[in-house]
Design a protein around this motif. Structure first.
Motif, PDB file in Angstrom:
ATOM      1  N   GLN A  10      14.337   3.531   6.684  1.00  0.00           N
ATOM      2  CA  GLN A  10      15.356   2.802   5.904  1.00  0.00           C
ATOM      3  C   GLN A  10      14.714   2.089   4.731  1.00  0.00           C
ATOM      4  O   GLN A  10      15.251   2.074   3.625  1.00  0.00           O
ATOM      5  CB  GLN A  10      16.029   1.754   6.784  1.00  0.00           C
ATOM      6  N   TRP A  11      13.538   1.480   4.979  1.00  0.00           N
ATOM      7  CA  TRP A  11      12.859   0.755   3.895  1.00  0.00           C
ATOM      8  C   TRP A  11      12.457   1.716   2.779  1.00  0.00           C
ATOM      9  O   TRP A  11      12.529   1.370   1.614  1.00  0.00           O
ATOM     10  CB  TRP A  11      11.652  -0.016   4.442  1.00  0.00           C
ATOM     11  N   LYS A  12      12.009   2.930   3.137  1.00  0.00           N
ATOM     12  CA  LYS A  12      11.698   3.906   2.077  1.00  0.00           C
ATOM     13  C   LYS A  12      12.942   4.142   1.236  1.00  0.00           C
ATOM     14  O   LYS A  12      12.899   4.111   0.018  1.00  0.00           O
ATOM     15  CB  LYS A  12      11.204   5.232   2.672  1.00  0.00           C
ATOM     16  N   ASN A  13      14.056   4.388   1.923  1.00  0.00           N
ATOM     17  CA  ASN A  13      15.285   4.720   1.194  1.00  0.00           C
ATOM     18  C   ASN A  13      15.781   3.561   0.337  1.00  0.00           C
ATOM     19  O   ASN A  13      16.415   3.760  -0.685  1.00  0.00           O
ATOM     20  CB  ASN A  13      16.374   5.176   2.174  1.00  0.00           C
ATOM     21  N   GLN A  14      15.469   2.331   0.774  1.00  0.00           N
ATOM     22  CA  GLN A  14      15.887   1.154   0.001  1.00  0.00           C
ATOM     23  C   GLN A  14      14.857   0.772  -1.067  1.00  0.00           C
ATOM     24  O   GLN A  14      15.075  -0.188  -1.808  1.00  0.00           O
ATOM     25  CB  GLN A  14      16.068  -0.044   0.945  1.00  0.00           C
ATOM     26  N   THR A 197      10.701  13.091   2.644  1.00  0.00           N
ATOM     27  CA  THR A 197      11.794  12.170   2.995  1.00  0.00           C
ATOM     28  C   THR A 197      11.263  11.056   3.905  1.00  0.00           C
ATOM     29  O   THR A 197      11.890  10.018   4.044  1.00  0.00           O
ATOM     30  CB  THR A 197      12.937  12.907   3.722  1.00  0.00           C
ATOM     31  N   ILE A 198      10.091  11.277   4.544  1.00  0.00           N
ATOM     32  CA  ILE A 198       9.497  10.221   5.380  1.00  0.00           C
ATOM     33  C   ILE A 198       8.594   9.334   4.512  1.00  0.00           C
ATOM     34  O   ILE A 198       8.123   9.773   3.460  1.00  0.00           O
ATOM     35  CB  ILE A 198       8.693  10.809   6.576  1.00  0.00           C
ATOM     36  N   PRO A 199       8.341   8.081   4.949  1.00  0.00           N
ATOM     37  CA  PRO A 199       7.520   7.187   4.132  1.00  0.00           C
ATOM     38  C   PRO A 199       6.060   7.630   4.042  1.00  0.00           C
ATOM     39  O   PRO A 199       5.501   8.170   5.002  1.00  0.00           O
ATOM     40  CB  PRO A 199       7.598   5.838   4.870  1.00  0.00           C
ATOM     41  N   THR A 200       5.444   7.366   2.890  1.00  0.00           N
ATOM     42  CA  THR A 200       4.001   7.525   2.722  1.00  0.00           C
ATOM     43  C   THR A 200       3.388   6.130   2.707  1.00  0.00           C
ATOM     44  O   THR A 200       3.932   5.205   2.103  1.00  0.00           O
ATOM     45  CB  THR A 200       3.661   8.231   1.399  1.00  0.00           C
ATOM     46  N   GLY A 204      -6.060   3.522  -0.978  1.00  0.00           N
ATOM     47  CA  GLY A 204      -6.805   4.185  -2.045  1.00  0.00           C
ATOM     48  C   GLY A 204      -6.032   5.354  -2.603  1.00  0.00           C
ATOM     49  O   GLY A 204      -6.615   6.369  -2.978  1.00  0.00           O
ATOM     50  N   ALA A 205      -4.711   5.231  -2.671  1.00  0.00           N
ATOM     51  CA  ALA A 205      -3.863   6.323  -3.155  1.00  0.00           C
ATOM     52  C   ALA A 205      -2.899   5.821  -4.230  1.00  0.00           C
ATOM     53  O   ALA A 205      -1.871   6.459  -4.493  1.00  0.00           O
ATOM     54  CB  ALA A 205      -3.105   6.953  -1.982  1.00  0.00           C
ATOM     55  N   GLY A 206      -3.232   4.699  -4.846  1.00  0.00           N
ATOM     56  CA  GLY A 206      -2.432   4.210  -5.971  1.00  0.00           C
ATOM     57  C   GLY A 206      -1.163   3.490  -5.562  1.00  0.00           C
ATOM     58  O   GLY A 206      -0.879   3.320  -4.367  1.00  0.00           O
ATOM     59  N   PRO A 207      -0.391   3.062  -6.579  1.00  0.00           N
ATOM     60  CA  PRO A 207       0.738   2.158  -6.328  1.00  0.00           C
ATOM     61  C   PRO A 207       2.063   2.835  -5.995  1.00  0.00           C
ATOM     62  O   PRO A 207       3.050   2.154  -5.759  1.00  0.00           O
ATOM     63  CB  PRO A 207       0.872   1.418  -7.664  1.00  0.00           C
ATOM     64  N   TYR A 208       2.114   4.182  -6.004  1.00  0.00           N
ATOM     65  CA  TYR A 208       3.435   4.826  -5.904  1.00  0.00           C
ATOM     66  C   TYR A 208       3.803   5.268  -4.491  1.00  0.00           C
ATOM     67  O   TYR A 208       4.748   6.017  -4.302  1.00  0.00           O
ATOM     68  CB  TYR A 208       3.506   6.027  -6.853  1.00  0.00           C
ATOM     69  N   CYS A 209       3.050   4.807  -3.480  1.00  0.00           N
ATOM     70  CA  CYS A 209       3.385   5.156  -2.091  1.00  0.00           C
ATOM     71  C   CYS A 209       4.515   4.228  -1.623  1.00  0.00           C
ATOM     72  O   CYS A 209       4.788   3.203  -2.241  1.00  0.00           O
ATOM     73  CB  CYS A 209       2.171   4.986  -1.196  1.00  0.00           C
ATOM     74  N   ASP A 210       5.122   4.586  -0.481  1.00  0.00           N
ATOM     75  CA  ASP A 210       6.204   3.733   0.054  1.00  0.00           C
ATOM     76  C   ASP A 210       5.656   2.474   0.705  1.00  0.00           C
ATOM     77  O   ASP A 210       6.397   1.512   0.921  1.00  0.00           O
ATOM     78  CB  ASP A 210       7.030   4.526   1.073  1.00  0.00           C
ATOM     79  N   GLY A 211       4.379   2.482   1.075  1.00  0.00           N
ATOM     80  CA  GLY A 211       3.762   1.303   1.662  1.00  0.00           C
ATOM     81  C   GLY A 211       2.272   1.334   1.420  1.00  0.00           C
ATOM     82  O   GLY A 211       1.740   2.316   0.883  1.00  0.00           O
ATOM     83  N   GLN A 212       1.598   0.270   1.809  1.00  0.00           N
ATOM     84  CA  GLN A 212       0.146   0.188   1.636  1.00  0.00           C
ATOM     85  C   GLN A 212      -0.468  -0.293   2.941  1.00  0.00           C
ATOM     86  O   GLN A 212       0.100  -1.142   3.629  1.00  0.00           O
ATOM     87  CB  GLN A 212      -0.214  -0.814   0.528  1.00  0.00           C
ATOM     88  N   VAL A 213      -1.648   0.244   3.251  1.00  0.00           N
ATOM     89  CA  VAL A 213      -2.412  -0.234   4.411  1.00  0.00           C
ATOM     90  C   VAL A 213      -3.820  -0.573   3.945  1.00  0.00           C
ATOM     91  O   VAL A 213      -4.351   0.081   3.048  1.00  0.00           O
ATOM     92  CB  VAL A 213      -2.448   0.824   5.551  1.00  0.00           C
ATOM     93  N   LEU A 214      -4.391  -1.619   4.512  1.00  0.00           N
ATOM     94  CA  LEU A 214      -5.803  -1.928   4.287  1.00  0.00           C
ATOM     95  C   LEU A 214      -6.460  -2.172   5.638  1.00  0.00           C
ATOM     96  O   LEU A 214      -5.785  -2.580   6.598  1.00  0.00           O
ATOM     97  CB  LEU A 214      -5.974  -3.194   3.438  1.00  0.00           C
ATOM     98  N   VAL A 215      -7.754  -1.942   5.695  1.00  0.00           N
ATOM     99  CA  VAL A 215      -8.539  -2.342   6.864  1.00  0.00           C
ATOM    100  C   VAL A 215      -8.694  -3.864   6.753  1.00  0.00           C
ATOM    101  O   VAL A 215      -9.182  -4.372   5.739  1.00  0.00           O
ATOM    102  CB  VAL A 215      -9.896  -1.618   6.879  1.00  0.00           C
ATOM    103  N   THR A 216      -8.265  -4.603   7.763  1.00  0.00           N
ATOM    104  CA  THR A 216      -8.186  -6.063   7.642  1.00  0.00           C
ATOM    105  C   THR A 216      -9.553  -6.711   7.428  1.00  0.00           C
ATOM    106  O   THR A 216      -9.647  -7.751   6.765  1.00  0.00           O
ATOM    107  CB  THR A 216      -7.440  -6.640   8.866  1.00  0.00           C
TER     108      THR A 216
END
Ligand code: KIV
Length: 264
Positions: A10-14, A197-200, A204-216
């Motif tokens: 849902q968040w991807k779609n929004q 259609t699923i979130p990415t 290290g893949a730039g700003p256009y993904c649906d979300g971001q992950v970092l190693v804490t």
């Protein structure tokens, strides 16, 4: 409300960005959850950042289960995803089912992540999803293949970019609920994000993904070496070293305990 895999979609779609961080123990997971991250990945990077291994390869399923149980006990809201360690899922879909089943049954986490795409891994993902196990895919730089890929950026040529796109697509077709894109060009990640259609979830893949992950450990400034694409939002290495030095000095000088700390 606890975060679900459907919520991520849902968040991807929004167009609402998804925030993911890694955790490896109770205390850290509690802080991340209370700070409101959407998903917590018990990533196999814990092999390097908390257990001192050179790569993620030596990590065992037993070690992963031990850490994932601690994270599960801490978390009330975030979706918990657990990495399947190297060679606990690549041999056969039966092996993957056994390992993923143990993760869900023994830790209470909601999903597993595995590395790789088309064709072998997409088939495995399909089997897990059919058995009711939510799967997060992971393509691009896949650290469990370090001896083939190194830690270099992947997908820089049209051929390798096309390959990563088709892997991500195959994972979506197999039923993965989202896919991690690690260390690939931003333009390729953007293309994959638009086509799926699923979130990415990018690292290290730039700003256009649906979300971001970092190693804490990278985010907190605890890592030995910061990858080029990561950002340290704190310098805990310095803070902890200073606190330990202050304590040691005060004990040696007889300044601690004193006053209220010294009361019976
Ligand atoms: O293990 C891990 O921390 C990961 C992230 C880099 C996505 O897989």
């Amino acid at each position: 409300m606890a975060v679900t895999t459907q919520q991520l979609l849902q968040w991807k779609n929004q167009g609402r960005p998804i925030v993911v961080l890694t955790a490896w123990d109770y205390a850290l997971a509690q802080l991340l959850d209370r700070a409101g991250v959407d998903a917590i990945l018990v990533g196999d990077s814990l092999a390097m950042v908390t257990l001192g291994y050179e790569t993620t390869l030596p990590l065992t399923l037993e070690e992963m289960l031990h850490h994932a149980k601690a994270v599960r006990r801490a978390v009330k809201q975030a979706l918990i995803v657990v990495d399947l360690p190297f060679l606990t899922y690549q041999e056969s879909y039966q092996q993957a089912m056994h390992s993923a089943g143990r993760v869900l049954k023994e830790t209470g986490a909601q999903a597993v992540k595995l590395e790789g795409g088309y064709p072998a891994m997409a088939e495995t993902v399909g089997r897990l999803v059919q058995a009711g196990i939510p799967v997060l895919g992971h393509v691009g730089l896949t650290p469990q293949s370090v001896h083939q890929l190194g830690y270099r950026q992947q997908g820089k040529t049209p051929d390798t970019g096309e390959r990563i796109l088709s892997e991500a697509h195959a994972l979506e077709q197999a039923g993965a609920f989202a896919v991690v894109l690690e260390h690939i060009p931003a333009s390729l990640a953007e293309q994959i994000t638009q086509k799926l259609t699923i979130p990415t979830i990018g690292i290290g893949a730039g700003p256009y993904c649906d979300g971001q992950v970092l190693v804490t450990a990278d985010l907190l400034g605890l890592s030995e070496r910061l990858p080029p694409f990561a950002k340290a939002y704190a310098n805990l290495k310095e803070t902890i070293t200073q606190a330990v030095a202050d304590f040691s000095r005060e004990v040696r000088d007889g300044q601690f305990p004193n006053g209220s700390n010294a009361k019976k």
